[in-house]
Design an enzyme around this catalytic site. Sequence first.
Site, PDB file in Angstrom:
ATOM      1  CB  CYS A   1     -24.739  19.669  67.049  1.00  0.00           C
ATOM      2  SG  CYS A   1     -23.508  18.349  66.771  1.00  0.00           S
TER       3      CYS A   1
ATOM      4  CG  HIS B   1     -26.223  18.083  71.625  1.00  0.00           C
ATOM      5  ND1 HIS B   1     -27.137  17.935  70.694  1.00  0.00           N
ATOM      6  CD2 HIS B   1     -25.073  17.854  71.169  1.00  0.00           C
ATOM      7  CE1 HIS B   1     -26.463  17.440  69.528  1.00  0.00           C
ATOM      8  NE2 HIS B   1     -25.164  17.334  69.614  1.00  0.00           N
TER       9      HIS B   1
ATOM     10  CD  GLU C   1     -30.418  18.933  72.048  1.00  0.00           C
ATOM     11  OE1 GLU C   1     -29.568  18.192  71.490  1.00  0.00           O
ATOM     12  OE2 GLU C   1     -29.720  20.143  72.368  1.00  0.00           O
TER      13      GLU C   1
END
Length: 227
Positions: free
Chosen positions: A86, A194, A196
């Site tokens: 991002c 994302h 994660e």
Amino acid sequence: MKFAVIVLPGSNCDIDMFHAIKDELGEEAEYVWHTETSLDGYDGVLIPGGFSYGDYLRCGAIARFANIMPAVKKAAEEGKPVLGVCNGFQILQELGLLPGAMRRNKDLKFICRPVELIVQNDDTLFTSSYAKGEAITIPIAHGEGNFYCDEETLAALKANNQIAFTYGTNINGSVDDIAGVVNEKGNVLGMMPHPERAVDSLLGSADGLKLFQSIVKNWRETHVATA
């Protein structure tokens, strides 16, 4: 394997990234403040999402001048895996480590939801645990994730197989549905979704964990001698 999680003023996904590495992947991770000047001793570099320096001027435009950034470039030049997610992707573009630029989403709205990604290249150190053409679910959270590049750059990305991920449904206007790209060397990845935030089924998807597992798998094959 030991990862550096870069922390900039305005980072808000650094804890998520740390959790993904430490608790889900089971590898070492340390926060590295933006005022540091060295990344020696780290095997991989992670630049998390957020709003570095308030996204003033242009996303990532101020962060590129942080003290730690020459060390990030040095790590990339040395062939270490460098992942920008991002805002981290935007910073890597500002550093010149990845091509293209980010524009406002086509509807000029912030988008935050899980999306389908298609793995376009499974032959990188970030994607080797996926299959080419595999559909995975990863959340996005951005207002300026509309990837843009000129026709010449797009042709080069395709010719060099640098497009790692595309959107199943293009919801932000990105050129050719691009969601993530690698550098020519293949050791720097930038992606707007994302991974994660998709490392445990309790979060709605564990598809992002394979990306981090790919990094470790390739690092061990390169650096750990077999008995």
